[in-house]
Design a protein around this motif. Structure first.
Motif, PDB file in Angstrom:
ATOM      1  N   ILE A   1       0.834  -1.201   0.000  1.00  0.00           N
ATOM      2  CA  ILE A   1       0.000   0.000   0.000  1.00  0.00           C
ATOM      3  C   ILE A   1       0.870   1.252   0.000  1.00  0.00           C
ATOM      4  CG2 ILE A   1      -1.755   1.273   1.313  1.00  0.00           C
ATOM      5  CD1 ILE A   1      -2.674  -1.448   2.419  1.00  0.00           C
ATOM      6  N   GLU A   2       2.054   1.146   0.617  1.00  0.00           N
ATOM      7  CA  GLU A   2       2.947   2.295   0.745  1.00  0.00           C
ATOM      8  C   GLU A   2       3.759   2.551  -0.527  1.00  0.00           C
ATOM      9  OE1 GLU A   2       5.515   1.384   3.959  1.00  0.00           O
ATOM     10  OE2 GLU A   2       3.893   0.933   5.377  1.00  0.00           O
ATOM     11  N   ARG A   3       3.768   1.586  -1.411  1.00  0.00           N
ATOM     12  CA  ARG A   3       4.697   1.642  -2.535  1.00  0.00           C
ATOM     13  C   ARG A   3       4.050   2.251  -3.777  1.00  0.00           C
ATOM     14  NH1 ARG A   3       8.043  -3.631  -4.819  1.00  0.00           N
ATOM     15  NH2 ARG A   3       9.384  -2.517  -6.267  1.00  0.00           N
ATOM     16  N   ASN A   4       4.787   3.123  -4.436  1.00  0.00           N
ATOM     17  CA  ASN A   4       4.319   3.736  -5.670  1.00  0.00           C
ATOM     18  C   ASN A   4       5.145   3.225  -6.849  1.00  0.00           C
ATOM     19  OD1 ASN A   4       2.398   5.478  -4.383  1.00  0.00           O
ATOM     20  ND2 ASN A   4       4.102   6.804  -3.754  1.00  0.00           N
ATOM     21  N   VAL A   5       4.489   2.943  -7.956  1.00  0.00           N
ATOM     22  CA  VAL A   5       5.210   2.566  -9.174  1.00  0.00           C
ATOM     23  C   VAL A   5       5.828   3.826  -9.773  1.00  0.00           C
ATOM     24  CG1 VAL A   5       5.001   1.611 -11.494  1.00  0.00           C
ATOM     25  CG2 VAL A   5       3.658   0.632  -9.619  1.00  0.00           C
ATOM     26  N   ARG A   6       7.102   3.761 -10.056  1.00  0.00           N
ATOM     27  CA  ARG A   6       7.768   4.919 -10.637  1.00  0.00           C
ATOM     28  C   ARG A   6       8.570   4.504 -11.861  1.00  0.00           C
ATOM     29  NH1 ARG A   6      13.063   4.473  -8.968  1.00  0.00           N
ATOM     30  NH2 ARG A   6      13.404   3.381  -6.990  1.00  0.00           N
ATOM     31  N   THR A   7       8.806   5.441 -12.748  1.00  0.00           N
ATOM     32  CA  THR A   7       9.596   5.197 -13.960  1.00  0.00           C
ATOM     33  C   THR A   7      10.811   6.119 -14.026  1.00  0.00           C
ATOM     34  OG1 THR A   7       8.153   6.718 -15.193  1.00  0.00           O
ATOM     35  CG2 THR A   7       7.613   4.365 -15.268  1.00  0.00           C
ATOM     36  N   THR A   8      11.130   6.720 -12.896  1.00  0.00           N
ATOM     37  CA  THR A   8      12.313   7.576 -12.826  1.00  0.00           C
ATOM     38  C   THR A   8      13.406   6.868 -12.037  1.00  0.00           C
ATOM     39  OG1 THR A   8      11.401   8.652 -10.851  1.00  0.00           O
ATOM     40  CG2 THR A   8      10.992   9.704 -12.977  1.00  0.00           C
ATOM     41  N   ALA A   9      14.657   7.218 -12.332  1.00  0.00           N
ATOM     42  CA  ALA A   9      15.797   6.569 -11.698  1.00  0.00           C
ATOM     43  C   ALA A   9      16.139   7.223 -10.373  1.00  0.00           C
ATOM     44  CB  ALA A   9      17.002   6.621 -12.624  1.00  0.00           C
ATOM     45  N   ILE A  10      16.342   6.390  -9.362  1.00  0.00           N
ATOM     46  CA  ILE A  10      16.903   6.834  -8.086  1.00  0.00           C
ATOM     47  C   ILE A  10      18.103   5.935  -7.796  1.00  0.00           C
ATOM     48  CG2 ILE A  10      16.524   7.124  -5.618  1.00  0.00           C
ATOM     49  CD1 ILE A  10      13.585   7.587  -6.178  1.00  0.00           C
ATOM     50  N   CYS A  11      19.247   6.530  -7.605  1.00  0.00           N
ATOM     51  CA  CYS A  11      20.465   5.756  -7.369  1.00  0.00           C
ATOM     52  C   CYS A  11      20.397   5.011  -6.034  1.00  0.00           C
ATOM     53  CB  CYS A  11      21.687   6.674  -7.350  1.00  0.00           C
ATOM     54  SG  CYS A  11      22.115   7.362  -8.947  1.00  0.00           S
ATOM     55  N   PRO A  12      20.960   3.838  -5.980  1.00  0.00           N
ATOM     56  CA  PRO A  12      21.062   3.151  -4.683  1.00  0.00           C
ATOM     57  C   PRO A  12      21.951   3.937  -3.729  1.00  0.00           C
ATOM     58  CG  PRO A  12      21.454   1.631  -6.509  1.00  0.00           C
ATOM     59  CD  PRO A  12      21.460   3.013  -7.087  1.00  0.00           C
ATOM     60  N   SER A  13      21.692   3.806  -2.452  1.00  0.00           N
ATOM     61  CA  SER A  13      22.565   4.394  -1.439  1.00  0.00           C
ATOM     62  C   SER A  13      23.668   3.399  -1.096  1.00  0.00           C
ATOM     63  CB  SER A  13      21.774   4.764  -0.188  1.00  0.00           C
ATOM     64  OG  SER A  13      21.151   3.608   0.358  1.00  0.00           O
ATOM     65  N   VAL A  14      24.785   3.896  -0.606  1.00  0.00           N
ATOM     66  CA  VAL A  14      25.948   3.057  -0.307  1.00  0.00           C
ATOM     67  C   VAL A  14      26.284   3.140   1.174  1.00  0.00           C
ATOM     68  CG1 VAL A  14      28.343   2.533  -0.874  1.00  0.00           C
ATOM     69  CG2 VAL A  14      26.847   3.551  -2.615  1.00  0.00           C
ATOM     70  N   ASP A  15      26.402   1.984   1.798  1.00  0.00           N
ATOM     71  CA  ASP A  15      26.897   1.907   3.180  1.00  0.00           C
ATOM     72  C   ASP A  15      28.380   1.552   3.095  1.00  0.00           C
ATOM     73  OD1 ASP A  15      27.621   1.263   5.758  1.00  0.00           O
ATOM     74  OD2 ASP A  15      25.765   0.192   6.231  1.00  0.00           O
TER      75      ASP A  15
END
Length: 371
Positions: A305-319
């Protein structure tokens, strides 16, 4: 019940399914791991919370050999059903299995006629019955008729074991409406084939060289079927197909399963695998702050329910505390967005946000944004 071990609170793993109490949600599946009464006892000693016995039919199976093989994509078998006669199961094996002191789910197959003749024989020993038909058609009348034949003679829960289907919701809902008490999914996938390139012979000994695929390769199919069926029915679902570790159990339960069965991994690793998987599940729950395994049942539905379908790029975060600069992410990046020198860097202008690098990282150093 919450356990305290070494001063540490452990999550409650017990589940109640249709009046049956299980100490943990990891069961045997109908296969070699429960091929007779002694095997059922070994499984419970190894940590299984419940037992599903190997499927029997009117006649013992004439199993072609070779009948099992570990392959790169999973596990192939032509095991069919039990090679032991039903008379031996009724006179000896079920009685022995009952000594394990856990609920016994007796698996039988396959047609309406066969099931109607077997059910009265196994009734005294069954806490529940699992019906296997290996049916892959779209007309559900054959499996409904098989289920009705069983329910007519039984006063215990009846689970229908389903093969993977594209329209699993229609089948699951139809079975629920006709009286199924629960579902088990999924059965092995097939027919499939592998050829020994040294000899050019199919590696399975069946007439056509075909076998049925199980193991890790079928788990995503099982997850999807469980997830979709859970949307359509209220009866409990027991998941099976590719469970090999505690996280696999968590994943199936998040999809909607109330418990899971383990087959292939028990063949490959022995009866102690049930306890190992259960311990890993407990560690997972503890690490994520869950006090009861039931908290994660259908969690993926609530989170969706919280999740939205998106078609834009978001870079992964790095630990960076976890990154060891192994380079797997860079080698896998078809967009050439990753560079590793002093530390891992992701070029936001090149990153497509595909997420592959996250799944390739062996240390969990990369995280993707789902929302």
């Amino acid at each position: 019940m919450i356990l305290i071990m070494g001063g540490k609170v452990m999550a409650n793993l017990s589940v109640n399914i249709l009046g049956m109490n299980f100490e943990n949600p990891v069961f045997t599946a109908a296969g070699p791991g429960s091929r007779n009464g002694e095997a059922c006892i070994r499984a419970v000693k190894g940590g299984a919370g419940g037992v599903v016995t190997k499927t029997i039919s009117l006649e013992p199976a004439k199993v072609p050999r070779p009948c099992m093989a570990s392959i790169n994509s999973g596990f192939l078998n032509t095991e069919l059903w039990s090679e032991l006669p039903k008379e031996q199961w009724i006179s000896k094996e079920y009685k022995k299995a009952k000594e394990a002191k856990v609920p016994i789910i007796i698996s039988i197959g396959y047609t309406e006629e066969q099931i109607s003749k077997i059910v009265p024989l196994i009734k005294p020993y069954a806490d529940a019955v699992e019906l296997s038909t290996h049916y892959i058609g779209t007309d559900i009348k054959p499996i409904i008729n098989a289920m009705k034949a069983a329910k007519k003679a039984l006063d215990c829960p009846v689970f229908m074991k389903l093969s993977p289907h594209t329209d699993i919701q229609t089948i699951a809902k139809g079975l629920e409406e006709e009286g199924a008490d629960g579902l088990v999914m999924i059965n092995s996938l097939g027919p499939c084939m592998k050829i020994d390139t040294e000899t050019a012979y199919p590696i399975m000994g069946s007439e056509n060289g075909y076998g049925w695929l199980s193991g890790s390769a079928v788990k995503p199919i099982a997850i999807r079927n469980i997830y979709e069926a859970t949307k359509a029915v209220k009866i409990p679902i027991i998941g099976v197909g590719g469970v090999s570790c505690g996280r696999d159990v968590a994943e199936m339960m998040m999809a909607g399963a109330s418990a899971v069965q383990v087959c292939t991994q028990a063949i490959l690793s022995g009866a102690d695998i049930y306890g190992k998987i259960t311990n890993e599940l407990n560690e997972f729950l503890d690490a994520h702050g869950y006090l009861d395994v039931k908290e994660i049942i259908s969690l993926a539905h609530r989170k969706s329910i919280e999740r939205n379908v998106r078609t834009t790029a978001i870079c992964p975060s790095v630990d960076y505390s976890k990154c060891v600069r192994c380079g797997k992410c860079k080698k896998s990046c078809v967009y050439e967005a990753i560079d590793i020198k002093d530390k891992l860097k992701i070029d936001e202008n090149k990153c497509f946000g595909c997420g592959l690098c996250v799944t390739r990282c062996p240390r969990g150093a990369l995280k993707i944004q789902y929302k």
